[in-house]
Design an enzyme around this catalytic site. Structure first.
Site, PDB file in Angstrom:
ATOM      1  N   HIS A  84      -1.955 -16.874  -4.495  1.00 58.44           N
ATOM      2  CA  HIS A  84      -3.634 -16.638  -4.393  1.00 58.44           C
ATOM      3  C   HIS A  84      -4.024 -17.326  -5.120  1.00 58.44           C
ATOM      4  O   HIS A  84      -5.394 -17.195  -5.701  1.00 58.44           O
ATOM      5  CB  HIS A  84      -3.652 -15.519  -5.128  1.00 58.44           C
ATOM      6  CG  HIS A  84      -3.602 -14.073  -4.512  1.00 58.44           C
ATOM      7  ND1 HIS A  84      -4.017 -13.673  -3.611  1.00 58.44           N
ATOM      8  CD2 HIS A  84      -2.671 -12.989  -4.589  1.00 58.44           C
ATOM      9  CE1 HIS A  84      -3.288 -12.365  -2.481  1.00 58.44           C
ATOM     10  NE2 HIS A  84      -2.244 -11.921  -3.354  1.00 58.44           N
ATOM     11  N   HIS A 143     -15.418 -26.327  -5.575  1.00 57.45           N
ATOM     12  CA  HIS A 143     -14.911 -25.744  -7.463  1.00 57.45           C
ATOM     13  C   HIS A 143     -16.074 -26.781  -8.329  1.00 57.45           C
ATOM     14  O   HIS A 143     -16.463 -27.949  -7.756  1.00 57.45           O
ATOM     15  CB  HIS A 143     -13.832 -25.220  -7.727  1.00 57.45           C
ATOM     16  CG  HIS A 143     -12.580 -24.605  -6.991  1.00 57.45           C
ATOM     17  ND1 HIS A 143     -12.120 -25.023  -5.627  1.00 57.45           N
ATOM     18  CD2 HIS A 143     -12.614 -23.429  -7.124  1.00 57.45           C
ATOM     19  CE1 HIS A 143     -11.529 -23.391  -5.473  1.00 57.45           C
ATOM     20  NE2 HIS A 143     -12.025 -22.329  -6.770  1.00 57.45           N
ATOM     21  N   HIS A 164       3.377  -7.551  -5.290  1.00 65.96           N
ATOM     22  CA  HIS A 164       3.958  -6.768  -4.573  1.00 65.96           C
ATOM     23  C   HIS A 164       5.165  -6.368  -5.177  1.00 65.96           C
ATOM     24  O   HIS A 164       5.451  -4.538  -5.081  1.00 65.96           O
ATOM     25  CB  HIS A 164       3.967  -7.325  -3.030  1.00 65.96           C
ATOM     26  CG  HIS A 164       2.428  -7.875  -2.964  1.00 65.96           C
ATOM     27  ND1 HIS A 164       2.736  -7.753  -0.927  1.00 65.96           N
ATOM     28  CD2 HIS A 164       1.446  -7.858  -3.190  1.00 65.96           C
ATOM     29  CE1 HIS A 164       1.824  -8.244  -0.566  1.00 65.96           C
ATOM     30  NE2 HIS A 164       0.610  -8.145  -1.677  1.00 65.96           N
ATOM     31  N   LYS A 189      11.553  -9.977  -5.499  1.00 68.02           N
ATOM     32  CA  LYS A 189       9.935 -11.167  -6.050  1.00 68.02           C
ATOM     33  C   LYS A 189       9.486 -10.487  -7.415  1.00 68.02           C
ATOM     34  O   LYS A 189       8.745  -9.742  -7.350  1.00 68.02           O
ATOM     35  CB  LYS A 189       8.697 -10.350  -4.488  1.00 68.02           C
ATOM     36  CG  LYS A 189       8.555 -12.039  -4.731  1.00 68.02           C
ATOM     37  CD  LYS A 189       7.284 -11.908  -3.440  1.00 68.02           C
ATOM     38  CE  LYS A 189       6.919 -12.394  -2.520  1.00 68.02           C
ATOM     39  NZ  LYS A 189       6.277 -13.008  -1.751  1.00 68.02           N
ATOM     40  N   ASN A 216       0.765  -1.051   0.406  1.00 67.78           N
ATOM     41  CA  ASN A 216      -0.094   0.252   0.075  1.00 67.78           C
ATOM     42  C   ASN A 216       1.104   1.353  -0.078  1.00 67.78           C
ATOM     43  O   ASN A 216       0.391   2.623  -0.508  1.00 67.78           O
ATOM     44  CB  ASN A 216      -0.660  -0.539   0.992  1.00 67.78           C
ATOM     45  CG  ASN A 216      -1.786  -1.374   0.965  1.00 67.78           C
ATOM     46  OD1 ASN A 216      -1.790  -2.356   1.654  1.00 67.78           O
ATOM     47  ND2 ASN A 216      -3.134  -0.768   0.243  1.00 67.78           N
ATOM     48  N   GLU A 243     -47.164 -13.397 -15.562  1.00 69.45           N
ATOM     49  CA  GLU A 243     -47.294 -14.988 -14.681  1.00 69.45           C
ATOM     50  C   GLU A 243     -47.716 -16.052 -15.500  1.00 69.45           C
ATOM     51  O   GLU A 243     -48.260 -17.112 -15.815  1.00 69.45           O
ATOM     52  CB  GLU A 243     -48.560 -14.625 -13.960  1.00 69.45           C
ATOM     53  CG  GLU A 243     -48.183 -14.158 -12.563  1.00 69.45           C
ATOM     54  CD  GLU A 243     -49.720 -14.435 -11.273  1.00 69.45           C
ATOM     55  OE1 GLU A 243     -50.756 -14.526 -12.067  1.00 69.45           O
ATOM     56  OE2 GLU A 243     -49.528 -13.424  -9.991  1.00 69.45           O
ATOM     57  N   TYR A 254      -6.566 -10.041 -10.601  1.00 72.71           N
ATOM     58  CA  TYR A 254      -4.873  -9.263 -10.130  1.00 72.71           C
ATOM     59  C   TYR A 254      -4.643  -9.008 -11.271  1.00 72.71           C
ATOM     60  O   TYR A 254      -3.067  -8.669 -10.707  1.00 72.71           O
ATOM     61  CB  TYR A 254      -4.519 -11.157  -8.939  1.00 72.71           C
ATOM     62  CG  TYR A 254      -4.320 -10.632  -7.556  1.00 72.71           C
ATOM     63  CD1 TYR A 254      -3.316  -9.845  -6.623  1.00 72.71           C
ATOM     64  CD2 TYR A 254      -4.351 -11.698  -6.592  1.00 72.71           C
ATOM     65  CE1 TYR A 254      -3.729  -9.429  -5.559  1.00 72.71           C
ATOM     66  CE2 TYR A 254      -5.651 -11.473  -5.647  1.00 72.71           C
ATOM     67  CZ  TYR A 254      -5.400 -10.275  -5.104  1.00 72.71           C
ATOM     68  OH  TYR A 254      -5.264 -10.655  -3.382  1.00 72.71           O
ATOM     69  N   GLN A 255      -4.641  -9.988 -12.328  1.00 73.24           N
ATOM     70  CA  GLN A 255      -3.910  -9.573 -13.370  1.00 73.24           C
ATOM     71  C   GLN A 255      -4.637  -7.893 -13.477  1.00 73.24           C
ATOM     72  O   GLN A 255      -3.904  -6.970 -13.729  1.00 73.24           O
ATOM     73  CB  GLN A 255      -4.336  -9.791 -14.741  1.00 73.24           C
ATOM     74  CG  GLN A 255      -4.308  -9.269 -16.270  1.00 73.24           C
ATOM     75  CD  GLN A 255      -4.077 -10.450 -17.327  1.00 73.24           C
ATOM     76  OE1 GLN A 255      -4.054 -11.346 -17.077  1.00 73.24           O
ATOM     77  NE2 GLN A 255      -3.782  -9.910 -17.747  1.00 73.24           N
ATOM     78  N   ARG A 256      -5.644  -7.886 -13.402  1.00 75.58           N
ATOM     79  CA  ARG A 256      -6.476  -6.213 -13.368  1.00 75.58           C
ATOM     80  C   ARG A 256      -5.923  -5.315 -12.298  1.00 75.58           C
ATOM     81  O   ARG A 256      -5.608  -4.154 -12.675  1.00 75.58           O
ATOM     82  CB  ARG A 256      -8.299  -6.630 -13.037  1.00 75.58           C
ATOM     83  CG  ARG A 256      -8.769  -5.064 -12.860  1.00 75.58           C
ATOM     84  CD  ARG A 256      -8.512  -4.469 -11.536  1.00 75.58           C
ATOM     85  NE  ARG A 256      -8.464  -5.513  -9.790  1.00 75.58           N
ATOM     86  CZ  ARG A 256      -8.028  -4.732  -8.581  1.00 75.58           C
ATOM     87  NH1 ARG A 256      -8.366  -3.828  -8.401  1.00 75.58           N
ATOM     88  NH2 ARG A 256      -8.285  -6.306  -8.257  1.00 75.58           N
TER      89      ARG A 256
END
Length: 715
Positions: free
Chosen positions: A411, A462, A198, A194, A145, A662, A254-256
């Site tokens: 992730h 899933h 991040h 890394k 952040n 209906e 996370y691509q976004r």
């Protein structure tokens, strides 16, 4: 995950010197050379005018409020956390307002805010609520952040640079920005180097700041890593996190998120070091990544929520606004991006935003075209991928996604060969996504909830086969990252679109092979979803195949034996402990069906197998002491003991209801007599009847030229 063993950085063979002559400000998104044109554009082009009006309104509100730079104390969503987020947005908004309006009051606000931070920053310790297993920041609970803060703030500083005295600039730079650079590169050394989102935010923050402050050493570190050897840094991130198709291995959500630092830093690189030709890097990888991000959404704009994903995110998010504007203006992407820009209803007030708004005003927009495609995963494109099949218009599209990609690092979810199915602008068979109430401090501080690990990541959450009630790779990321699924087939013919993939390592001694198709018949308004899941082992196992669905149970070929007085969890671990067993039927026949009503349409799933199955009706919510989980529903096809197992399902879309008048139309399925004729490692053969016609569906796993075929047998 198999990283590239050698990071080939052709660009860096060129001269690496950053321009050290007298710099121009601003020179990132909004550049000095184009300010007059952008100012005029805010009066001329509606989309740019509206976007600037929103920014100026926010800037004017900021000016009415006292500057607040509190000592960092709270986690995500807390008071100080939100104040510092508000501050970086105010800095950028006021900086843009200054450049467009020329009113120095906006620049003074930015100056005063930054001087306030400069007077305190070096005194602040690491954040008191640093997140476990993540590098703590100084302004926020995690260094990530802090990097986001710096990416926004350095743009604002660049825009008001010439309006601040040299004395105040010296204070801001030496007491705030230089200490931030040292913190992000030295204290956060591991994160800086890394290969992860991040790290991407970190190198972007350092590199952009290095450019604005004219500190080439930091720019070089940002591009090539701390050791300047190319094994980490921005270019290594592009090489290792993206496939040749522009897919980001952590998944669409996370691509976004990662796109913003990638494209912003690229813009800065292009402006300061055009000789590096960053937008041409890896065969224009960044524009591919932007296009791929859009293709990783359903037609309602929501991202496919595989892996850790907050399901409400759409392509209207600010990261895609930046990315799309830059893709069109700087990378010369296709005009169909303008269609999405119109839906986003905003542009960046910048050189790129001007180009987009101008083109839209001139009528250059073309409809965005969603396409069926196999999107490769992995830096070399050899770690599986995503199969996306689409049919119909954007207003009412069927969409099938098969996930046969790599683990996606921390992730990632344990969901190899999971499928998602959409129709009629809604989810039919869905993915739970992440278990998290992001930035809601009252709900576990805005962190991922414990149930993200115990439920959302587990295989049973899933739509894929679970073996012996255990998750793939026993839910161990380190093991899952060593392997990826294999694409068997992706293609189409006149009758159908098909994706087939295999996973051979998720369970010891068990092979998983799934083939899914959208099949067109002469009498169907909507294509059939035909799914064949072949599981093979030399040992006996329990095989479970859940289908997590939205909607209401309407009908079934059997009367559900419902537990009306007491519910029990389905199991004890690997996510089973969170599932209520609502009903259980051991069928006497090999075939059956379940019908669901969802968004005024009916979806009937017919199923069959080699031998009778047990059908379990399930809901989420067991062992959930804080009531954090969403009470979604599933039907599970289960074979308690078998070596080889084939699950065949055909889902038909039919009919509709009109709740106002209906009326009900075509509430019953026209498909019948679904049978599995044979199935083995070489292929499968299925028959069924539809509207009086008999069909045989054949799969040949060994023949790419005739992988599938559908034969009409007559009445």
């Amino acid at each position: 995950m198999n990283y590239l063993k050698k990071v080939v950085i052709v660009l860096l063979c060129l001269s690496f010197k950053v321009n050290t002559h007298a710099q121009q400000h601003p020179n990132i998104m909004l550049t000095k050379a184009n300010i007059d044109a952008v100012r005029k554009g805010t009066e001329t082009y509606p989309l740019l005018k509206e976007s600037y009006s929103d920014i100026k309104q926010q800037a004017d509100i900021a000016l009415t409020q006292a500057i607040s730079v509190p000592l960092p104390a709270d986690g995500g969503g807390g008071v100080t956390h939100e104040q510092h987020k508000k501050n970086y947005n105010n800095i950028l908004n006021c900086a843009v307002a200054y450049q467009i309006s020329g009113d120095v009051k906006y620049a003074n606000y930015v100056k005063d805010m930054l001087l306030n931070y400069a007077s305190q920053y070096k005194k602040w310790p690491l954040h008191p609520k640093a997140k476990q297993n993540h590098q703590g920041g100084k302004i926020f609970w995690q260094a990530l952040n802090d990097c986001v803060w710096q990416v926004y703030v350095i743009q604002g500083y660049d825009m008001v640079y010439d309006a601040i005295s040299s004395k105040d600039r010296s204070t801001i730079e030496n007491q705030l920005f230089v200490p931030i650079l040292k913190f992000l590169t030295e204290d956060c050394y591991t994160t800086f180097n890394k290969i992860h989102n991040h790290g991407t935010w970190n190198v972007a923050a350092v590199g952009m700041t290095g450019y604005v402050l004219n500190k080439p050493n930091y720019v070089e570190m940002a591009l090539k890593g701390s050791k300047k050897d190319g094994k980490s840094g921005y270019l290594a991130q592009i090489n290792q996190l993206f496939s040749p198709d522009g897919y980001y291995m952590e998944g669409p959500y996370y691509q976004r998120y990662a796109l913003l630092p990638f494209v912003l830093f690229a813009k800065a690189i292009n402006n300061y070091q055009p000789n590096l030709k960053i937008f041409d890097y890896r065969d224009k990888l960044l524009v591919k990544a932007i296009n791929t991000s859009l293709q990783l959404t359903y037609t309602d704009g929501t991202f496919f929520p595989i892996n850790d994903a907050i399901k409400d995110k759409t392509y209207e998010t600010i990261e895609l606004v930046y990315g799309l504007d830059l893709a069109y203006a700087d990378i010369k992407a296709e005009p169909f991006l303008l269609d999405i820009a119109q839906r986003q209803k905003k542009v960046i007030v910048s050189d790129a935003g001007l180009a987009v708004a101008k083109a839209i005003s001139e009528g250059k927009s073309q409809p965005f075209n969603y396409v069926s495609q196999w999107i490769k995963d992995g830096g070399k494109g050899d770690e599986g991928g995503l199969g996306i099949i689409r049919s119909g218009s954007n207003e009412d599209q069927q969409c099938l996604l098969m996930k046969a990609a790599s683990q996606g690092m921390g992730h990632g979810h344990f969901d190899r060969l999971n499928i998602l199915y959409y129709d009629n602008n809604t989810e039919i068979f869905f993915d739970y996504g992440a278990s998290r109430f992001i930035n809601i401090e009252s709900k576990r501080g805005g962190h991922y909830l414990p149930e993200n690990d115990s439920w959302a990541k587990q295989t049973v959450a899933h739509n894929t086969v679970v073996v012996d009630q255990k998750s793939q790779y026993q839910a161990k990321v380190s093991e899952a990252e060593k392997h990826s699924p294999n694409l068997i087939y992706f293609g189409k013919n006149n009758q159908m679109q098909i994706v087939s993939a295999e996973e051979t390592n998720a369970y010891d001694g068990v092979n998983l092979l799934r083939t899914s198709a959208l099949v067109k018949l002469p009498h169907t308004k909507k294509e059939l979803l035909l799914d064949v899941f072949f599981v093979n082992s030399n040992e006996e196992h329990q095989y479970d195949l859940p289908f997590w669905y939205k909607g209401h149970l309407i009908d079934a070929s059997f009367k559900p034996k419902v537990f009306t007085a007491e519910l029990k969890p389905l199991g004890q671990e690997y996510g089973y402990q969170h599932i209520w067993l609502n009903a259980e039927n051991k069928l006497d026949t090999r075939s059956g069906y379940i019908s669901i009503l969802n968004n005024k349409r009916f979806y009937t799933t017919h199923f069959t197998s080699e031998s009778p199955l047990t059908v379990k009706m399930l809901s989420i919510g067991a062992n959930d002491p804080e009531m954090s989980l969403i009470a979604d529903k599933s039907f599970m096809l289960s074979q308690p003991k078998a070596k080889t197992q084939t699950f065949v399902t055909v889902t038909e879309t039919h009919g509709n209801i009109d709740p106002i008048n209906e009326t009900v139309d075509a509430a019953f399925s026209k498909l019948s007599d679904l049978k599995l004729l044979n199935s083995n490692k070489n292929g499968a053969e299925v028959s069924f009847k539809y509207a009086g016609k008999s069909y045989t569906y054949k799969i040949n796993y060994t023949d790419q030229k005739r992988f599938t075929e559908l034969v009409e047998n007559g009445n």
